[in-house]
Design a protein around this motif. Structure first.
Motif, mmCIF file in Angstrom:
data_model
loop_
_atom_site.group_PDB
_atom_site.id
_atom_site.type_symbol
_atom_site.label_atom_id
_atom_site.label_comp_id
_atom_site.label_asym_id
_atom_site.label_seq_id
_atom_site.Cartn_x
_atom_site.Cartn_y
_atom_site.Cartn_z
ATOM 1 N N ARG A 18 -12.454 55.502 -24.773
ATOM 2 C CA ARG A 18 -11.534 54.674 -24.004
ATOM 3 C C ARG A 18 -11.049 55.427 -22.761
ATOM 4 O O ARG A 18 -10.958 54.858 -21.666
ATOM 5 N N ILE A 19 -10.745 56.694 -22.948
ATOM 6 C CA ILE A 19 -10.209 57.495 -21.847
ATOM 7 C C ILE A 19 -11.299 57.766 -20.814
ATOM 8 O O ILE A 19 -11.048 57.709 -19.605
ATOM 9 N N ALA A 22 -11.820 54.599 -18.756
ATOM 10 C CA ALA A 22 -10.708 54.359 -17.829
ATOM 11 C C ALA A 22 -10.781 55.294 -16.630
ATOM 12 O O ALA A 22 -10.602 54.861 -15.476
ATOM 13 N N SER A 67 -4.747 57.315 -27.796
ATOM 14 C CA SER A 67 -5.576 56.728 -26.746
ATOM 15 C C SER A 67 -4.898 55.595 -25.981
ATOM 16 O O SER A 67 -5.016 55.528 -24.751
ATOM 17 N N LEU A 71 -4.062 55.571 -21.998
ATOM 18 C CA LEU A 71 -4.513 54.536 -21.068
ATOM 19 C C LEU A 71 -3.365 54.046 -20.180
ATOM 20 O O LEU A 71 -3.536 53.858 -18.964
ATOM 21 N N LEU A 84 -5.595 48.579 -15.083
ATOM 22 C CA LEU A 84 -5.959 48.296 -16.471
ATOM 23 C C LEU A 84 -5.031 47.245 -17.071
ATOM 24 O O LEU A 84 -5.464 46.388 -17.836
ATOM 25 N N PHE A 152 -7.232 46.556 -19.975
ATOM 26 C CA PHE A 152 -6.688 47.357 -21.073
ATOM 27 C C PHE A 152 -7.255 46.952 -22.432
ATOM 28 O O PHE A 152 -7.737 47.783 -23.204
#
Length: 228
Positions: A18-19, A22, A67, A71, A84, A152
């Motif tokens: 996820r990171i 992003a 996480s 975000l 996001l 997101f």
């Protein structure tokens, strides 16, 4: 003074992905530090003494863990597009809601399907399908959760676009169904087709081997506990 951005992760962590997504989407340069969770580094334990796990983002010496929290930090710190989280308060709340639903409701039964068998596995699979019905309703008529661009909630659910098929291979069970869940199926394809997403998937064969070994270990432990 140049910014220092470090990401502590493992090669396969779905939460660390996820990171990565992003930061790639926002064009943020960062250093990757790979961790072995069976032999955690002193730096990981220093930066995340509460949970002692990845991912951990370290920005100019300041650590952020978890996480979804990371975000939001990324979106608030690096305000360049794409955003996001939407600007509208209600839409922001809904994005957070569905991300939380992913971690608290969608993910646990998927893990249970992987590590159980028999009636316990059947129950976990049934719960997974119920959760998919709710996600299907949310995605109807949309390309992504927030509309036409990845946001997101999409990043929160992104692991599904790769890992569900991996777990299907490991368990021999169907976890996605284009006929039953056409909106989810369309979303999975749309998300996977974004170059920055598919370029950062972990190697599939390694994932299959990892989760096959994990399943076998958990089933062996369960059998041992039952026999005592």
């Amino acid at each position: 003074m140049a910014e220092e951005v470090k990401l502590f992760r493992t090669w396969s962590s779905r939460f660390a992905l996820r990171i990565i997504w992003a930061m790639k989407l926002k064009g943020i340069e960062y250093e990757t530090i790979f961790e072995d969770l069976s032999n955690k580094s002193h730096l990981l334990l220093h930066y995340n003494p509460v949970y002692k796990k990845v991912p951990v983002l370290v920005h100019n010496g300041k650590p952020i863990s978890e996480s979804l929290v990371i975000l939001e930090y990324i979106d608030e710190t690096w305000k360049q597009p794409p955003l996001l989280l939407p600007e509208d308060p209600y839409e922001r709340a809904m994005a957070r809601f569905w991300a939380k639903f992913c971690d608290e409701k969608v993910l646990p039964p998927v893990v249970d399907v992987l590590v159980t068998q028999g009636k316990e596995q059947e129950a976990a699979l049934a719960q997974h399908m119920e959760n998919m019905k709710r996600v299907e309703e949310e995605l109807k008529g949309k390309k992504f959760f927030g509309g036409e661009a990845i946001g997101f909630a999409d990043i929160a659910y992104g692991w599904m676009a790769n890992l569900l098929s991996v777990l299907e291979e490991v368990t021999g069970l169907k976890l996605t169904d284009a006929e039953a869940f056409p909106a989810i199926s369309t979303w999975l394809q749309s998300f996977s087709d974004v170059p920055l997403i598919k370029e950062n998937w972990p190697p599939r064969e390694k994932l299959v081997s990892k989760y096959q070994a994990f399943r076998e270990k958990r089933l062996a432990l369960a059998a041992e506990a039952t026999s005592k």
